[in-house]
Design a protein around this motif. Sequence first.
Motif, PDB file in Angstrom:
ATOM      1  N   ASN A 111      14.266   5.466  12.264  1.00  0.00           N
ATOM      2  CA  ASN A 111      13.677   6.749  12.647  1.00  0.00           C
ATOM      3  C   ASN A 111      12.304   6.984  12.019  1.00  0.00           C
ATOM      4  OD1 ASN A 111      15.682   7.490  14.394  1.00  0.00           O
ATOM      5  ND2 ASN A 111      16.714   8.854  12.950  1.00  0.00           N
ATOM      6  N   LEU A 112      11.989   6.266  10.940  1.00  0.00           N
ATOM      7  CA  LEU A 112      10.657   6.379  10.339  1.00  0.00           C
ATOM      8  C   LEU A 112       9.558   6.049  11.348  1.00  0.00           C
ATOM      9  CD1 LEU A 112      11.355   4.680   6.916  1.00  0.00           C
ATOM     10  CD2 LEU A 112      10.425   6.986   7.212  1.00  0.00           C
ATOM     11  N   TRP A 113       9.912   5.260  12.339  1.00  0.00           N
ATOM     12  CA  TRP A 113       8.919   4.763  13.302  1.00  0.00           C
ATOM     13  C   TRP A 113       9.125   5.331  14.696  1.00  0.00           C
ATOM     14  CZ3 TRP A 113       5.221   2.779  10.619  1.00  0.00           C
ATOM     15  CH2 TRP A 113       5.530   2.302   9.351  1.00  0.00           C
ATOM     16  N   LYS A 114      10.030   6.276  14.828  1.00  0.00           N
ATOM     17  CA  LYS A 114      10.372   6.811  16.146  1.00  0.00           C
ATOM     18  C   LYS A 114       9.386   7.889  16.582  1.00  0.00           C
ATOM     19  CE  LYS A 114      14.177   8.477  18.895  1.00  0.00           C
ATOM     20  NZ  LYS A 114      15.579   8.819  18.944  1.00  0.00           N
ATOM     21  N   ALA A 132       6.693   9.289  10.974  1.00  0.00           N
ATOM     22  CA  ALA A 132       6.581   9.422   9.523  1.00  0.00           C
ATOM     23  C   ALA A 132       6.056   8.155   8.855  1.00  0.00           C
ATOM     24  CB  ALA A 132       7.930   9.801   8.932  1.00  0.00           C
ATOM     25  N   GLY A 133       6.461   7.001   9.325  1.00  0.00           N
ATOM     26  CA  GLY A 133       5.984   5.754   8.726  1.00  0.00           C
ATOM     27  C   GLY A 133       4.473   5.634   8.816  1.00  0.00           C
ATOM     28  N   ASN A 134       3.922   5.960   9.971  1.00  0.00           N
ATOM     29  CA  ASN A 134       2.471   5.896  10.131  1.00  0.00           C
ATOM     30  C   ASN A 134       1.759   6.986   9.335  1.00  0.00           C
ATOM     31  OD1 ASN A 134       3.335   4.774  13.223  1.00  0.00           O
ATOM     32  ND2 ASN A 134       1.912   3.584  11.983  1.00  0.00           N
ATOM     33  N   LEU A 135       2.347   8.178   9.278  1.00  0.00           N
ATOM     34  CA  LEU A 135       1.742   9.237   8.469  1.00  0.00           C
ATOM     35  C   LEU A 135       1.736   8.846   6.997  1.00  0.00           C
ATOM     36  CD1 LEU A 135       3.201  12.389  10.232  1.00  0.00           C
ATOM     37  CD2 LEU A 135       0.826  11.607  10.266  1.00  0.00           C
ATOM     38  N   CYS A 136       2.793   8.202   6.541  1.00  0.00           N
ATOM     39  CA  CYS A 136       2.857   7.726   5.163  1.00  0.00           C
ATOM     40  C   CYS A 136       1.754   6.699   4.908  1.00  0.00           C
ATOM     41  CB  CYS A 136       4.235   7.122   4.894  1.00  0.00           C
ATOM     42  SG  CYS A 136       4.424   6.456   3.231  1.00  0.00           S
ATOM     43  N   LEU A 137       1.615   5.731   5.790  1.00  0.00           N
ATOM     44  CA  LEU A 137       0.559   4.726   5.640  1.00  0.00           C
ATOM     45  C   LEU A 137      -0.824   5.376   5.646  1.00  0.00           C
ATOM     46  CD1 LEU A 137       1.885   1.911   8.009  1.00  0.00           C
ATOM     47  CD2 LEU A 137       1.883   1.902   5.495  1.00  0.00           C
ATOM     48  N   ILE A 179      -9.238  -1.799  -0.075  1.00  0.00           N
ATOM     49  CA  ILE A 179      -9.920  -1.932   1.212  1.00  0.00           C
ATOM     50  C   ILE A 179      -8.997  -1.356   2.285  1.00  0.00           C
ATOM     51  CG2 ILE A 179     -10.882  -3.533   2.909  1.00  0.00           C
ATOM     52  CD1 ILE A 179     -11.513  -5.394   0.511  1.00  0.00           C
ATOM     53  N   ARG A 180      -9.511  -0.391   2.979  1.00  0.00           N
ATOM     54  CA  ARG A 180      -8.720   0.330   3.971  1.00  0.00           C
ATOM     55  C   ARG A 180      -8.794  -0.326   5.345  1.00  0.00           C
ATOM     56  NH1 ARG A 180      -9.362   6.794   5.409  1.00  0.00           N
ATOM     57  NH2 ARG A 180      -7.287   7.028   6.294  1.00  0.00           N
ATOM     58  N   ASN A 181      -7.652  -0.302   6.033  1.00  0.00           N
ATOM     59  CA  ASN A 181      -7.600  -0.675   7.440  1.00  0.00           C
ATOM     60  C   ASN A 181      -6.988   0.524   8.164  1.00  0.00           C
ATOM     61  OD1 ASN A 181      -7.085  -1.620  10.010  1.00  0.00           O
ATOM     62  ND2 ASN A 181      -6.462  -3.645   9.306  1.00  0.00           N
ATOM     63  N   ARG A 182      -7.834   1.492   8.493  1.00  0.00           N
ATOM     64  CA  ARG A 182      -7.357   2.757   9.058  1.00  0.00           C
ATOM     65  C   ARG A 182      -6.620   2.548  10.390  1.00  0.00           C
ATOM     66  NH1 ARG A 182      -8.335   7.402  11.958  1.00  0.00           N
ATOM     67  NH2 ARG A 182      -7.997   9.344  10.814  1.00  0.00           N
ATOM     68  N   ASP A 183      -7.102   1.647  11.228  1.00  0.00           N
ATOM     69  CA  ASP A 183      -6.428   1.402  12.506  1.00  0.00           C
ATOM     70  C   ASP A 183      -4.976   0.955  12.290  1.00  0.00           C
ATOM     71  OD1 ASP A 183      -8.718   2.090  13.894  1.00  0.00           O
ATOM     72  OD2 ASP A 183      -9.370   0.018  14.178  1.00  0.00           O
ATOM     73  N   LEU A 184      -4.760   0.121  11.288  1.00  0.00           N
ATOM     74  CA  LEU A 184      -3.418  -0.378  11.005  1.00  0.00           C
ATOM     75  C   LEU A 184      -2.492   0.736  10.512  1.00  0.00           C
ATOM     76  CD1 LEU A 184      -2.008  -3.107  11.189  1.00  0.00           C
ATOM     77  CD2 LEU A 184      -2.564  -3.475   8.782  1.00  0.00           C
ATOM     78  N   ILE A 195       7.624  -1.292   9.050  1.00  0.00           N
ATOM     79  CA  ILE A 195       7.523  -1.632   7.636  1.00  0.00           C
ATOM     80  C   ILE A 195       8.743  -1.039   6.928  1.00  0.00           C
ATOM     81  CG2 ILE A 195       6.170  -1.263   5.522  1.00  0.00           C
ATOM     82  CD1 ILE A 195       3.681  -1.195   7.379  1.00  0.00           C
ATOM     83  N   ALA A 196       9.363  -1.819   6.067  1.00  0.00           N
ATOM     84  CA  ALA A 196      10.592  -1.386   5.398  1.00  0.00           C
ATOM     85  C   ALA A 196      10.364  -0.130   4.565  1.00  0.00           C
ATOM     86  CB  ALA A 196      11.115  -2.507   4.502  1.00  0.00           C
ATOM     87  N   LYS A 197      11.382   0.696   4.532  1.00  0.00           N
ATOM     88  CA  LYS A 197      11.338   1.935   3.756  1.00  0.00           C
ATOM     89  C   LYS A 197      10.960   1.645   2.303  1.00  0.00           C
ATOM     90  CE  LYS A 197      14.805   4.904   4.151  1.00  0.00           C
ATOM     91  NZ  LYS A 197      16.099   5.628   3.954  1.00  0.00           N
ATOM     92  N   GLU A 198      11.529   0.600   1.717  1.00  0.00           N
ATOM     93  CA  GLU A 198      11.238   0.258   0.320  1.00  0.00           C
ATOM     94  C   GLU A 198       9.760  -0.069   0.114  1.00  0.00           C
ATOM     95  OE1 GLU A 198      13.112   0.714  -2.377  1.00  0.00           O
ATOM     96  OE2 GLU A 198      14.541   1.596  -0.968  1.00  0.00           O
TER      97      GLU A 198
END
Length: 155
Positions: free
Chosen positions: A29-32, A41-46, A66-71, A78-81
């Motif tokens: 669900n982090l990626w849903k 949420a996963g992308n917001l966290c990144l 070094i940031r990769n904003r697009d990524l 990406i795993a929760k851990e």
Amino acid sequence: MVTQVLKTIFHRDLSKLRQEIASYKQESNLWKVDKDIANPAGNLCLHLVGNLNTYIGATLGNTGYIRNRDLEFSAKGIAKEELLRKIDDTITMIGPVLDTLSEEQLKSEYPMLVLAEKTSTEFFLIHLATHLTYHLGQVNYHRRLLDSVAAAVRT
């Protein structure tokens, strides 16, 4: 000095972000993306980790990040851990960098033009704190929405 207040707010809200990410009952669900939710949420966290490591770590602390904003918005699964580790690393970075800032540096112009107009470093750091809080609220809502949907499906 405002840096102590900022350190407290960043630590508080990054700790809350960590708690939100850890609280997802289903890691997938982090990626849903659901309905009109464009950023899970996963992308917001990144994004938050990338944002703070760029504008506090690299710019003010010379950490070499070094940031990769697009990524930040395209990466998935990406795993929760790993997300939790990234949050922990960001928490660890912020305090020492903010401790190096003098009152003169806070009042001077932030070294990069990020917003529409030039700002003081102090203003920009407050902007970063409110940006974190804004997205933290989105993560909280995303988690509660998806956890409630999952609970309803199970009953």
